[in-house]
Design an enzyme around this catalytic site. Structure first.
Site, PDB file in Angstrom:
ATOM      1  N   HIS A   1     -22.824 -80.270 -11.411  1.00 51.96           N
ATOM      2  CA  HIS A   1     -21.908 -81.135 -12.143  1.00 51.96           C
ATOM      3  C   HIS A   1     -21.406 -82.230 -11.210  1.00 51.96           C
ATOM      4  O   HIS A   1     -21.440 -82.074  -9.980  1.00 51.96           O
ATOM      5  CB  HIS A   1     -20.724 -80.326 -12.672  1.00 51.96           C
ATOM      6  CG  HIS A   1     -21.057 -79.478 -13.859  1.00 51.96           C
ATOM      7  ND1 HIS A   1     -20.284 -78.410 -14.237  1.00 51.96           N
ATOM      8  CD2 HIS A   1     -22.072 -79.541 -14.769  1.00 51.96           C
ATOM      9  CE1 HIS A   1     -20.788 -77.851 -15.322  1.00 51.96           C
ATOM     10  NE2 HIS A   1     -21.882 -78.519 -15.655  1.00 51.96           N
TER      11      HIS A   1
ATOM     12  N   LYS B   1     -21.447 -82.334  -6.871  1.00 50.56           N
ATOM     13  CA  LYS B   1     -22.650 -82.917  -6.257  1.00 50.56           C
ATOM     14  C   LYS B   1     -22.542 -82.980  -4.734  1.00 50.56           C
ATOM     15  O   LYS B   1     -23.499 -82.678  -4.028  1.00 50.56           O
ATOM     16  CB  LYS B   1     -22.943 -84.290  -6.845  1.00 50.56           C
ATOM     17  CG  LYS B   1     -23.451 -84.205  -8.273  1.00 50.56           C
ATOM     18  CD  LYS B   1     -23.975 -85.505  -8.769  1.00 50.56           C
ATOM     19  CE  LYS B   1     -24.296 -85.502 -10.234  1.00 50.56           C
ATOM     20  NZ  LYS B   1     -24.986 -84.376 -10.794  1.00 50.56           N
TER      21      LYS B   1
ATOM     22  N   THR C   1     -32.170 -82.118 -11.348  1.00 49.25           N
ATOM     23  CA  THR C   1     -31.827 -83.181 -12.278  1.00 49.25           C
ATOM     24  C   THR C   1     -31.692 -84.471 -11.474  1.00 49.25           C
ATOM     25  O   THR C   1     -31.519 -84.445 -10.258  1.00 49.25           O
ATOM     26  CB  THR C   1     -30.526 -82.838 -13.030  1.00 49.25           C
ATOM     27  OG1 THR C   1     -29.534 -82.441 -12.096  1.00 49.25           O
ATOM     28  CG2 THR C   1     -30.751 -81.714 -14.038  1.00 49.25           C
ATOM     29  N   GLY C   2     -31.778 -85.593 -12.155  1.00 47.97           N
ATOM     30  CA  GLY C   2     -31.931 -86.900 -11.518  1.00 47.97           C
ATOM     31  C   GLY C   2     -30.975 -87.254 -10.402  1.00 47.97           C
ATOM     32  O   GLY C   2     -31.396 -87.487  -9.261  1.00 47.97           O
ATOM     33  N   THR C   3     -29.701 -87.324 -10.696  1.00 46.88           N
ATOM     34  CA  THR C   3     -28.737 -87.770  -9.696  1.00 46.88           C
ATOM     35  C   THR C   3     -28.593 -86.759  -8.573  1.00 46.88           C
ATOM     36  O   THR C   3     -28.555 -87.132  -7.397  1.00 46.88           O
ATOM     37  CB  THR C   3     -27.364 -88.042 -10.346  1.00 46.88           C
ATOM     38  OG1 THR C   3     -27.548 -88.928 -11.461  1.00 46.88           O
ATOM     39  CG2 THR C   3     -26.404 -88.659  -9.369  1.00 46.88           C
ATOM     40  N   THR C   4     -28.540 -85.489  -8.919  1.00 50.04           N
ATOM     41  CA  THR C   4     -28.437 -84.452  -7.891  1.00 50.04           C
ATOM     42  C   THR C   4     -29.640 -84.523  -6.959  1.00 50.04           C
ATOM     43  O   THR C   4     -29.491 -84.512  -5.727  1.00 50.04           O
ATOM     44  CB  THR C   4     -28.343 -83.055  -8.540  1.00 50.04           C
ATOM     45  OG1 THR C   4     -27.177 -83.005  -9.369  1.00 50.04           O
ATOM     46  CG2 THR C   4     -28.281 -81.967  -7.486  1.00 50.04           C
TER      47      THR C   4
ATOM     48  N   ASP D   1     -31.405 -81.176 -17.650  1.00 52.25           N
ATOM     49  CA  ASP D   1     -31.183 -79.729 -17.667  1.00 52.25           C
ATOM     50  C   ASP D   1     -32.103 -79.060 -18.682  1.00 52.25           C
ATOM     51  O   ASP D   1     -32.589 -77.950 -18.454  1.00 52.25           O
ATOM     52  CB  ASP D   1     -29.714 -79.389 -17.925  1.00 52.25           C
ATOM     53  CG  ASP D   1     -29.120 -80.080 -19.140  1.00 52.25           C
ATOM     54  OD1 ASP D   1     -29.761 -80.989 -19.704  1.00 52.25           O
ATOM     55  OD2 ASP D   1     -27.996 -79.711 -19.531  1.00 52.25           O
TER      56      ASP D   1
END
Length: 132
Positions: free
Chosen positions: A8, A12, A34-37, A60
């Protein structure tokens, strides 16, 4: 092992710090996120990470699809229990799939450290026995 990373927004940075600390162990496995992580962890660690869409855009659910096909062996999902998420139903489905497939899940730093140390010792090799 195939390891999925999700965090979340408020977790991060914790995921990045965790991956920096355990980069040596994680580097010996196949990672997806997932993308940003995935972007943040890859930039901070240099680890090779297959990146999916951001969680809000369905990343997710992409990881859930891999879980349902027995393509994920370990899930590290750092959740913020204090912030309501519009994706809670998707997350509950992901955890249900992990339970159905006997996939170890960590939702916080304490459990993640236990699992990563078990991974390093070879304690999680039982998945290969169960699958074969």
């Amino acid at each position: 092992m195939n390891i999925a990373l999700i965090a979340h927004d408020s977790k991060k940075e914790l995921m990045v710090q965790f991956c920096i600390a355990y980069c040596g162990i994680l580097s010996r496995h196949d990672l997806c996120a997932t993308g940003t992580t995935g972007k943040l962890v890859a930039e901070a660690t240099g680890l090779s990470i297959a990146r999916y869409l951001s969680g809000a855009q369905g990343g997710d659910q992409q990881i859930s699809a891999r879980i349902s096909c027995d393509e994920i062996d370990l899930l590290l999902f750092f959740r913020d229990p204090m912030t309501a998420s519009s994706r809670e139903n998707h997350e509950a489905d992901m955890f249900r799939l992990c339970d159905m497939r006997n996939i170890p899940v960590a939702t916080n730093i304490a459990t993640a450290e236990v699992l990563i140390h078990g991974l390093e010792r070879g304690d999680l090799d039982w998945r290969n026995i169960v699958k074969n």
